[in-house]
Motif scaffolding. Structure first.
Motif, PDB file in Angstrom:
ATOM      1  N   ASP A 128      -7.382 -25.617 -14.581  1.00  0.00           N
ATOM      2  CA  ASP A 128      -6.307 -24.696 -14.197  1.00  0.00           C
ATOM      3  C   ASP A 128      -6.814 -23.277 -13.935  1.00  0.00           C
ATOM      4  OD1 ASP A 128      -4.369 -26.668 -14.385  1.00  0.00           O
ATOM      5  OD2 ASP A 128      -4.042 -26.327 -16.527  1.00  0.00           O
ATOM      6  N   THR A 129      -5.951 -22.532 -13.315  1.00  0.00           N
ATOM      7  CA  THR A 129      -6.116 -21.097 -13.005  1.00  0.00           C
ATOM      8  C   THR A 129      -7.162 -20.821 -11.926  1.00  0.00           C
ATOM      9  OG1 THR A 129      -7.825 -20.353 -14.586  1.00  0.00           O
ATOM     10  CG2 THR A 129      -5.607 -20.551 -15.467  1.00  0.00           C
ATOM     11  N   SER A 130      -7.368 -21.773 -11.010  1.00  0.00           N
ATOM     12  CA  SER A 130      -8.320 -21.539  -9.913  1.00  0.00           C
ATOM     13  C   SER A 130      -7.823 -20.397  -9.031  1.00  0.00           C
ATOM     14  CB  SER A 130      -8.453 -22.790  -9.043  1.00  0.00           C
ATOM     15  OG  SER A 130      -8.883 -23.861  -9.824  1.00  0.00           O
ATOM     16  N   MET A 131      -8.766 -19.860  -8.282  1.00  0.00           N
ATOM     17  CA  MET A 131      -8.427 -18.698  -7.462  1.00  0.00           C
ATOM     18  C   MET A 131      -7.839 -19.085  -6.109  1.00  0.00           C
ATOM     19  SD  MET A 131     -11.691 -16.383  -8.358  1.00  0.00           S
ATOM     20  CE  MET A 131     -12.819 -17.578  -7.706  1.00  0.00           C
ATOM     21  N   SER A 132      -8.266 -20.251  -5.580  1.00  0.00           N
ATOM     22  CA  SER A 132      -7.813 -20.626  -4.241  1.00  0.00           C
ATOM     23  C   SER A 132      -7.178 -22.008  -4.209  1.00  0.00           C
ATOM     24  CB  SER A 132      -8.986 -20.577  -3.258  1.00  0.00           C
ATOM     25  OG  SER A 132      -9.948 -21.551  -3.612  1.00  0.00           O
ATOM     26  N   ARG A 133      -6.849 -22.504  -5.364  1.00  0.00           N
ATOM     27  CA  ARG A 133      -6.202 -23.815  -5.481  1.00  0.00           C
ATOM     28  C   ARG A 133      -5.045 -23.683  -6.463  1.00  0.00           C
ATOM     29  NH1 ARG A 133     -10.792 -23.881  -2.353  1.00  0.00           N
ATOM     30  NH2 ARG A 133     -11.499 -25.993  -1.905  1.00  0.00           N
ATOM     31  N   VAL A 134      -4.030 -24.567  -6.339  1.00  0.00           N
ATOM     32  CA  VAL A 134      -2.938 -24.526  -7.317  1.00  0.00           C
ATOM     33  C   VAL A 134      -3.329 -25.327  -8.558  1.00  0.00           C
ATOM     34  CG1 VAL A 134      -1.112 -24.215  -5.592  1.00  0.00           C
ATOM     35  CG2 VAL A 134      -1.765 -26.544  -6.288  1.00  0.00           C
ATOM     36  N   ASP A 135      -2.659 -25.063  -9.668  1.00  0.00           N
ATOM     37  CA  ASP A 135      -2.860 -25.875 -10.869  1.00  0.00           C
ATOM     38  C   ASP A 135      -2.354 -27.295 -10.591  1.00  0.00           C
ATOM     39  OD1 ASP A 135      -3.711 -23.545 -12.019  1.00  0.00           O
ATOM     40  OD2 ASP A 135      -2.143 -23.435 -13.550  1.00  0.00           O
ATOM     41  N   ALA A 136      -2.965 -28.275 -11.252  1.00  0.00           N
ATOM     42  CA  ALA A 136      -2.618 -29.679 -10.990  1.00  0.00           C
ATOM     43  C   ALA A 136      -1.126 -29.941 -11.197  1.00  0.00           C
ATOM     44  CB  ALA A 136      -3.445 -30.590 -11.888  1.00  0.00           C
ATOM     45  N   PHE A 137      -0.483 -29.201 -12.075  1.00  0.00           N
ATOM     46  CA  PHE A 137       0.946 -29.404 -12.309  1.00  0.00           C
ATOM     47  C   PHE A 137       1.759 -29.203 -11.023  1.00  0.00           C
ATOM     48  CE2 PHE A 137       5.178 -27.768 -13.363  1.00  0.00           C
ATOM     49  CZ  PHE A 137       5.659 -28.830 -14.126  1.00  0.00           C
ATOM     50  N   PHE A 138       1.255 -28.346 -10.121  1.00  0.00           N
ATOM     51  CA  PHE A 138       2.024 -27.973  -8.932  1.00  0.00           C
ATOM     52  C   PHE A 138       1.624 -28.746  -7.676  1.00  0.00           C
ATOM     53  CE2 PHE A 138       2.012 -24.108 -11.606  1.00  0.00           C
ATOM     54  CZ  PHE A 138       3.379 -24.043 -11.855  1.00  0.00           C
ATOM     55  N   GLY A 139       0.537 -29.475  -7.697  1.00  0.00           N
ATOM     56  CA  GLY A 139       0.108 -30.170  -6.474  1.00  0.00           C
ATOM     57  C   GLY A 139      -1.367 -30.502  -6.543  1.00  0.00           C
ATOM     58  N   ASP A 140      -1.974 -30.757  -5.384  1.00  0.00           N
ATOM     59  CA  ASP A 140      -3.383 -31.156  -5.331  1.00  0.00           C
ATOM     60  C   ASP A 140      -4.270 -29.978  -5.734  1.00  0.00           C
ATOM     61  OD1 ASP A 140      -5.938 -31.881  -4.708  1.00  0.00           O
ATOM     62  OD2 ASP A 140      -5.485 -32.598  -2.684  1.00  0.00           O
ATOM     63  N   PRO A 141      -4.937 -30.080  -6.898  1.00  0.00           N
ATOM     64  CA  PRO A 141      -5.692 -28.926  -7.391  1.00  0.00           C
ATOM     65  C   PRO A 141      -7.047 -28.769  -6.707  1.00  0.00           C
ATOM     66  CG  PRO A 141      -5.960 -30.754  -8.909  1.00  0.00           C
ATOM     67  CD  PRO A 141      -5.063 -31.246  -7.806  1.00  0.00           C
ATOM     68  N   ALA A 142      -7.398 -29.707  -5.823  1.00  0.00           N
ATOM     69  CA  ALA A 142      -8.694 -29.620  -5.138  1.00  0.00           C
ATOM     70  C   ALA A 142      -8.540 -29.052  -3.734  1.00  0.00           C
ATOM     71  CB  ALA A 142      -9.336 -30.993  -5.061  1.00  0.00           C
ATOM     72  N   ALA A 143      -7.312 -29.041  -3.224  1.00  0.00           N
ATOM     73  CA  ALA A 143      -7.097 -28.622  -1.832  1.00  0.00           C
ATOM     74  C   ALA A 143      -7.006 -27.106  -1.737  1.00  0.00           C
ATOM     75  CB  ALA A 143      -5.818 -29.261  -1.302  1.00  0.00           C
ATOM     76  N   PHE A 144      -7.664 -26.551  -0.748  1.00  0.00           N
ATOM     77  CA  PHE A 144      -7.561 -25.114  -0.493  1.00  0.00           C
ATOM     78  C   PHE A 144      -6.089 -24.745  -0.293  1.00  0.00           C
ATOM     79  CE2 PHE A 144      -7.234 -21.722   2.718  1.00  0.00           C
ATOM     80  CZ  PHE A 144      -7.828 -20.697   1.999  1.00  0.00           C
ATOM     81  N   ASN A 145      -5.663 -23.646  -0.910  1.00  0.00           N
ATOM     82  CA  ASN A 145      -4.271 -23.203  -0.799  1.00  0.00           C
ATOM     83  C   ASN A 145      -4.250 -21.769  -0.249  1.00  0.00           C
ATOM     84  OD1 ASN A 145      -1.827 -21.716  -2.024  1.00  0.00           O
ATOM     85  ND2 ASN A 145      -1.272 -23.856  -2.211  1.00  0.00           N
ATOM     86  N   GLN A 146      -3.723 -21.637   0.944  1.00  0.00           N
ATOM     87  CA  GLN A 146      -3.773 -20.343   1.630  1.00  0.00           C
ATOM     88  C   GLN A 146      -3.024 -19.250   0.860  1.00  0.00           C
ATOM     89  OE1 GLN A 146      -5.501 -19.735   4.766  1.00  0.00           O
ATOM     90  NE2 GLN A 146      -5.163 -17.631   4.040  1.00  0.00           N
ATOM     91  N   THR A 147      -1.904 -19.607   0.253  1.00  0.00           N
ATOM     92  CA  THR A 147      -1.113 -18.592  -0.464  1.00  0.00           C
ATOM     93  C   THR A 147      -1.907 -18.024  -1.636  1.00  0.00           C
ATOM     94  OG1 THR A 147       0.765 -19.979   0.061  1.00  0.00           O
ATOM     95  CG2 THR A 147       1.159 -18.208  -1.502  1.00  0.00           C
ATOM     96  N   ARG A 148      -2.534 -18.943  -2.381  1.00  0.00           N
ATOM     97  CA  ARG A 148      -3.368 -18.510  -3.507  1.00  0.00           C
ATOM     98  C   ARG A 148      -4.502 -17.596  -3.014  1.00  0.00           C
ATOM     99  NH1 ARG A 148      -1.301 -20.606  -7.995  1.00  0.00           N
ATOM    100  NH2 ARG A 148      -0.527 -18.477  -7.946  1.00  0.00           N
ATOM    101  N   PHE A 149      -5.125 -18.040  -1.931  1.00  0.00           N
ATOM    102  CA  PHE A 149      -6.265 -17.291  -1.416  1.00  0.00           C
ATOM    103  C   PHE A 149      -5.818 -15.910  -0.901  1.00  0.00           C
ATOM    104  CE2 PHE A 149      -9.242 -16.284   2.119  1.00  0.00           C
ATOM    105  CZ  PHE A 149     -10.349 -16.035   1.332  1.00  0.00           C
ATOM    106  N   ASN A 150      -4.604 -15.847  -0.356  1.00  0.00           N
ATOM    107  CA  ASN A 150      -4.090 -14.540   0.099  1.00  0.00           C
ATOM    108  C   ASN A 150      -4.032 -13.570  -1.080  1.00  0.00           C
ATOM    109  OD1 ASN A 150      -3.852 -15.442   2.680  1.00  0.00           O
ATOM    110  ND2 ASN A 150      -1.639 -15.812   2.579  1.00  0.00           N
ATOM    111  N   ASP A 151      -3.754 -14.099  -2.260  1.00  0.00           N
ATOM    112  CA  ASP A 151      -3.747 -13.227  -3.450  1.00  0.00           C
ATOM    113  C   ASP A 151      -5.141 -12.658  -3.710  1.00  0.00           C
ATOM    114  OD1 ASP A 151      -1.094 -13.787  -3.817  1.00  0.00           O
ATOM    115  OD2 ASP A 151      -1.403 -15.223  -5.449  1.00  0.00           O
TER     116      ASP A 151
END
Ligand code: HEM
Length: 360
Positions: free
Chosen positions: A151-174
């Motif tokens: 959990d708490t990756s910088m560019s991925r969501v936590d597993a509770f919310f979805g695929d924790p291995a996939a790049f997440n643009q919203t997270r990365f925008n942060d």
């Protein structure tokens, strides 16, 4: 097929046949450090390592560095590799120090790889890693949540919310926003890292009812936060300030920036650990787990971030035996060999005592 050949790319059946005839797959010793004179500044994005967009069957996972190295052919492009190949790839492509590379790789391999075939997926589980050892072994690849991935990756969501291995643009925008707000000239520097790393933990505490922030994840989370401003910065500049363009190239495009040069010398624990110490000192935290949203319970029995040998012991005596409680003799030999490689990686720079979950 000769016993020293790689099993990469063989089907499950062929790998099983191979093991039936040869016992476990051959386990090469970890690669040596790059030779003196070969370990300096070098163009990594060179004609021998062209970027090729991964095909539909190529596996990619949670690590922007390994994904990028696979897209440039430093690793097999299908995303399945032996641990020694991964050590070589991170040394060659980004100039990770040998010990540090081995620490990351053998730890991940013991949690996520297949000790029988000596293969690991840098993404999700695949039959390409061959016949699985018996459960509760996971052999889930690096994308397997709750092992190295956490959990708490910088560019991925936590597993509770979805695929924790996939790049997440919203997270990365942060990450980009924090660079703009806190970094020198809008770069992702140590100051931006400290603020962003802490915010990611606070956000997961508030929103993720299943947050787990204990060892060994605490160490990987904090180390991975500083990796980009070291290894993703062009070695000719080497100022620990990652531009937003370069960050986007690695994280979003999984591609080395044009003309990218690796670090000018191997970078290992001695550089990463003080930086981790600095970001921690700015915003200390205590390891814990959530029991429901915003209900963070401290876990006093998990080693602290600063307790490196405690984390090594926790991996070896708790995390790995949970997957391999009573390994058969062949499996035990393979595990012991990899456990030896892991200890070999930590003994130079940390005064840890070796521990043996399966006897000596
Ligand atoms: C040059 C070396 C490396 C660099 C620069 C690097 C960089 C990173 C970064 C920045 C992340 C964080 C992604 C995020 O939080 O959004 C990450 C995640 C990860 N890396 Fe690497 N990495 C390196 C080597 C490795 C190696 C050798 C392994 C294992 C074989 C590995 C496995 C992982 C895994 C499993 C994650 C996912 C953790 C998570 O976010 O849950 N990495 N890496």
């Amino acid at each position: 097929m000769p016993a020293y050949e790689s099993l990469v790319g063989l089907g499950e059946r062929e790998v099983s046949d191979f093991i039936a005839h040869n016992g476990v797959a051959p386990i090469p010793n970890p690669p040596a450090p790059l030779a003196k004179g070969q370990d300096g500044l070098k163009l990594s994005n060179d004609p021998a390592h062209p970027f090729i967009t991964p095909g539909p069957d190529d596996l990619r996972g949670p690590c922007p560095a390994l994904n990028t190295l696979a897209n440039h052919g430093f690793l097999p492009r299908n995303g399945v590799a032996r641990p020694d190949q991964i050590v070589t790839a991170v040394m060659e492509g980004l100039n990770l120090g040998n010990d540090f590379a081995k620490f990351l790789v053998y730890q991940a391999f013991l949690m996520n790889g297949n000790p029988l075939t000596n293969l690991m997926s840098i993404g999700m589980h695949t039959p390409l890693t061959g016949q699985n050892p018996p459960k509760p072994a996971l052999v889930g690849g690096l994308s397997q949540h709750g092992t190295f991935e956490g959990d708490t990756s910088m560019s991925r969501v936590d597993a509770f919310f979805g695929d924790p291995a996939a790049f997440n643009q919203t997270r990365f925008n942060d990450l980009l926003d924090f660079s703009t707000k806190y970094g020198f000239n809008g770069t992702y520097d140590l100051n931006a890292t400290a603020e962003f790393r802490f915010q990611r933990l606070q956000d997961s505490i508030m929103t993720n009812p299943e947050l787990d922030f204990t060892a060994p994840r605490i160490l990987s989370a904090y180390s991975e936060a500083v990796f980009p401003l070291v290894y993703f910065v062009d070695g000719r500049l080497n100022n620990r300030q990652l531009t937003q363009d370069a960050a986007t190239s690695f994280f979003a495009d999984q591609r080395l920036p044009a003309d990218f040069h690796r670090q000018p010398a191997p970078v290992s624990f001695e550089v990463i650990e003080p930086m981790v110490g600095e970001i921690f000192a700015k915003h200390p935290f205590t390891p814990g787990v959530n029991h429901g949203k915003n209900n963070y319970q401290l876990m006093p029995n998990t080693p602290a971030l600063s307790d490196f040998c405690g984390i090594y012991k926790d991996i070896v005596l708790r995390v790995i035996p949970a997957q391999y409680p009573r390994p058969s003799s062949q499996l035990k030999d393979a595990l012991n060999k990899n456990l030896g490689f892991l200890f070999g990686a930590v003994k130079q720079q940390h005064n840890c005592t070796q521990v043996f979950p399966y006897g000596r």
